[in-house]
Design an enzyme around this catalytic site. Sequence first.
Site, mmCIF file in Angstrom:
data_model
loop_
_atom_site.group_PDB
_atom_site.id
_atom_site.type_symbol
_atom_site.label_atom_id
_atom_site.label_comp_id
_atom_site.label_asym_id
_atom_site.label_seq_id
_atom_site.Cartn_x
_atom_site.Cartn_y
_atom_site.Cartn_z
ATOM 1 N N CYS A 115 27.258 53.593 43.310
ATOM 2 C CA CYS A 115 25.864 53.962 43.306
ATOM 3 C C CYS A 115 25.332 54.939 42.317
ATOM 4 C CB CYS A 115 25.530 54.850 44.648
ATOM 5 S SG CYS A 115 25.896 54.077 46.253
ATOM 6 N N ARG A 143 23.869 50.351 38.465
ATOM 7 C CA ARG A 143 24.849 50.827 39.209
ATOM 8 C C ARG A 143 24.771 50.302 40.683
ATOM 9 N NH1 ARG A 143 28.484 54.281 37.259
ATOM 10 N NH2 ARG A 143 29.003 54.974 39.302
ATOM 11 N N TRP A 160 24.170 51.158 46.456
ATOM 12 C CA TRP A 160 24.963 49.844 46.165
ATOM 13 C C TRP A 160 25.946 49.974 47.542
ATOM 14 C CZ3 TRP A 160 25.436 45.425 43.874
ATOM 15 C CH2 TRP A 160 26.479 44.601 43.989
ATOM 16 N N ASN A 194 28.041 59.021 45.713
ATOM 17 C CA ASN A 194 28.468 57.697 45.039
ATOM 18 C C ASN A 194 30.326 57.558 45.417
ATOM 19 O OD1 ASN A 194 29.357 55.517 43.673
ATOM 20 N ND2 ASN A 194 29.533 56.864 41.723
ATOM 21 N N GLY A 195 30.473 56.861 46.259
ATOM 22 C CA GLY A 195 31.876 56.627 46.668
ATOM 23 C C GLY A 195 32.234 56.259 48.136
ATOM 24 N N GLU A 219 39.661 28.648 35.977
ATOM 25 C CA GLU A 219 38.881 29.719 35.552
ATOM 26 C C GLU A 219 38.767 30.291 34.304
ATOM 27 O OE1 GLU A 219 36.405 31.068 37.138
ATOM 28 O OE2 GLU A 219 36.367 33.241 36.343
ATOM 29 N N LYS A 245 35.236 30.474 31.857
ATOM 30 C CA LYS A 245 34.724 31.467 30.968
ATOM 31 C C LYS A 245 34.439 31.121 29.683
ATOM 32 C CE LYS A 245 33.962 33.239 33.465
ATOM 33 N NZ LYS A 245 34.044 33.560 35.154
ATOM 34 N N GLU A 293 31.434 28.736 29.458
ATOM 35 C CA GLU A 293 30.253 29.310 29.597
ATOM 36 C C GLU A 293 29.521 30.566 28.457
ATOM 37 O OE1 GLU A 293 29.562 31.596 33.721
ATOM 38 O OE2 GLU A 293 31.774 31.792 33.572
ATOM 39 N N HIS A 329 48.346 11.554 32.750
ATOM 40 C CA HIS A 329 47.440 10.280 33.264
ATOM 41 C C HIS A 329 46.045 10.083 32.635
ATOM 42 C CE1 HIS A 329 50.757 9.800 36.252
ATOM 43 N NE2 HIS A 329 50.678 11.087 36.392
ATOM 44 N N LYS A 351 22.775 34.517 36.944
ATOM 45 C CA LYS A 351 23.795 35.176 37.736
ATOM 46 C C LYS A 351 23.763 34.728 38.965
ATOM 47 C CE LYS A 351 26.759 38.617 38.191
ATOM 48 N NZ LYS A 351 28.303 38.207 37.733
HETATM 49 C C1 F6R Z 1 30.805 32.007 36.462
HETATM 50 C C2 F6R Z 1 29.993 32.396 37.651
HETATM 51 C C3 F6R Z 1 29.436 31.177 38.303
HETATM 52 C C4 F6R Z 1 29.398 31.958 39.861
HETATM 53 C C5 F6R Z 1 28.708 30.742 40.702
HETATM 54 C C6 F6R Z 1 28.832 31.170 42.370
HETATM 55 O O1 F6R Z 1 31.406 33.049 35.806
HETATM 56 O O2 F6R Z 1 29.447 33.555 37.659
HETATM 57 O O3 F6R Z 1 30.142 30.088 38.433
HETATM 58 O O4 F6R Z 1 30.714 32.175 40.105
HETATM 59 O O5 F6R Z 1 27.666 30.686 40.583
HETATM 60 O O6 F6R Z 1 28.228 32.367 42.536
HETATM 61 P P1 F6R Z 1 28.538 33.387 43.749
HETATM 62 O O7 F6R Z 1 30.015 34.030 43.708
HETATM 63 O O8 F6R Z 1 27.705 34.444 43.697
HETATM 64 O O9 F6R Z 1 28.447 32.656 44.982
#
Ligand code: F6R
Length: 618
Positions: A2, A30, A79, A105-106, A487, A491, A494, A510, A613
């Site tokens: 927070c 935060r 948060w 916060n905590g 994964e 990254k 992306e 294959h 996001k």
């Molecule tokens: C990759 C990324 C996206 C999310 C995906 C699912 O870095 O951020 O691939 O992982 O959009 O998002 P959540 O986890 O919020 O359902």
Amino acid sequence: MCGIFGIVSNQKSINIGKIALESIRRLEYRGYDSCGILSQYNSKLFVKKDAGKIDDIHKKLKLDEFPNGSKLALAHTRWATHGSPTKINSHPHLDCEDKIAVIHNGIIENFIELKKELLSKGHFFKSETDTEIIPHLIEENMKTNKNLKEAVANAIKKCKGAYGLAICHADYPDTIIVVRRESPLIVGIEEGKTTYCASDIPAFLPYTRNCYILEDNEMAILKAGTAEFYDINDCDNPKQKEIQLIKWSIDAAEKGGYEHFMLKEIYEEPSALRRTLKIPNDSLNKFAEIILSAERIYITAAGTSFYAALAGKFIITKFLGKYIEAIECSEFKTQLINSLEENSIIIAISQSGETIDLIEAVRWAKEYRPSAKIISITNIVGSTLTRHSDNIIITQAGPEIGVAATKTYVTQVLTFALIALEIAKLTKNESQEEIQKYYNALYSTPEIIEKFFEKNVELIKYIVRNLEKNLNFFFLARGISIATAKEGGLKLKEVACRFVEGYSAAHAKHGPISLIREGYPIIFIAPPDETYERLIGNLMEFKSRGGTIISLVVEDDDKITNLSDTTIRIPQPGDKYHNLFSPITFIPALQLLAYYAALEHNLDPDKPLNLAKTVTVH
Ligand code: F6R
């Protein structure tokens, strides 16, 4: 996570509400599910708080308007961890008499016991939060001792857990008390005029660059333009502390001095893991019982969360001994429309808890099979996913601002691992001693990652520079590490706009192997688990066709190291306990690789092209 802020001043013309509002806006990264501001005037506390974003609440409540002449304010942006994001659960929290106010916060880990004790003494509570016990504990202490400083210290000594706290009392018009343990707390000073406190420097940076950083178990008494510091266990003798001059810009300060949120969040992984390791056992145990009782178990998610699901599926099945299917949430209904059985268990996993394809999948499952149970792992209390779930676990990554998921991934895999070990305890298929060894390996993950950061960043930058001209990559692995390959590859795609095939090393022959030419870069993820010897065979297939081999191995690896052009060493033992959790300890290397590759190509890693996001469209 927070954001907290406090100000106490002796300046006549100061607009305390305006400063408090601007300061929590600078802390909104935060936490942003609710906020509150309090000012103190004429032995009264004036509180404005609600759930929602700061600007929306400001439109409704005029968060900057408080009685003229008020010289003290506390402000908080939340948060949620305990209690959903509602007005009642927003901070500040007050005692029974509305005299003592606290922002926090905590997490207070023993709040349930403390709350019981306080209820038995006649205190009444308005919220579901852990924080609210603190003003009541102080109130209780002040019944026998009118000294606010001592009452605060005695109250805090009863609390276990993490806290950055700012406290004020209606009858002490010129005093804020702050205390810290594990959660950050910084005091800013304009000598003789105004004193600030905050959980992060950007909050007060426009007003002062002079600050004191509180250590664990330190307390400070803040008055206008002065601060006195104490050890929480010795409130009679003030401590000397050194003032620090902050040179960062506000933007750099928000990122904790890092150039980008992505880098800051990668470096926050050890602390995010440590918080997640403290998830209460009863919620993990509940998940374990539900999973054990099920005939059919599915895990569903999107993107990074789906790759966490792949690793999680592997770890859970090891102890469960039952098949679990992982299905991307966008395919969930299509694949299961003819086969989703009664009483199925669906583990839904999502950082945001808002991904539309996932919400649709769980809604459909509930409508189609009302007896199905949805159990969810998410980072956001009160998110849509939590409202569609029978049981939830909240990962403790804290807010993730960078679009690319980083610290949330490691906390998701860790949560699966914690559930898996609860399952192991219940099935008793493994001895207590054996289970303890897995726990020890899991507890060592934050330290392994910290050690990795200490030694390897220059090597990663060097690899990135050498690969600067390559547009296409393979990330290959076997077994559980396929999740890491996928994964890590995601990254790099992306944030650095490079094409990566994250794939099974065995399956790559294959078809995909036909792409290999001299110098084609292939990253092998190679912990020394049961797939290691076979992976060497796959590596040779690619090496003999001219591929440039970069390998991720454990500290004392030799075989794959000798066959590779470059190796990145993860400082961990190569035993079966640590290997099982290598999706947590190996991924930071690939996250950093993607980050530095983005910089190499002049791309902003916090704002990848075409991405958001939270994906709330189909
Ligand atoms: C990759 C990324 C996206 C999310 C995906 C699912 O870095 O951020 O691939 O992982 O959009 O998002 P959540 O986890 O919020 O359902």
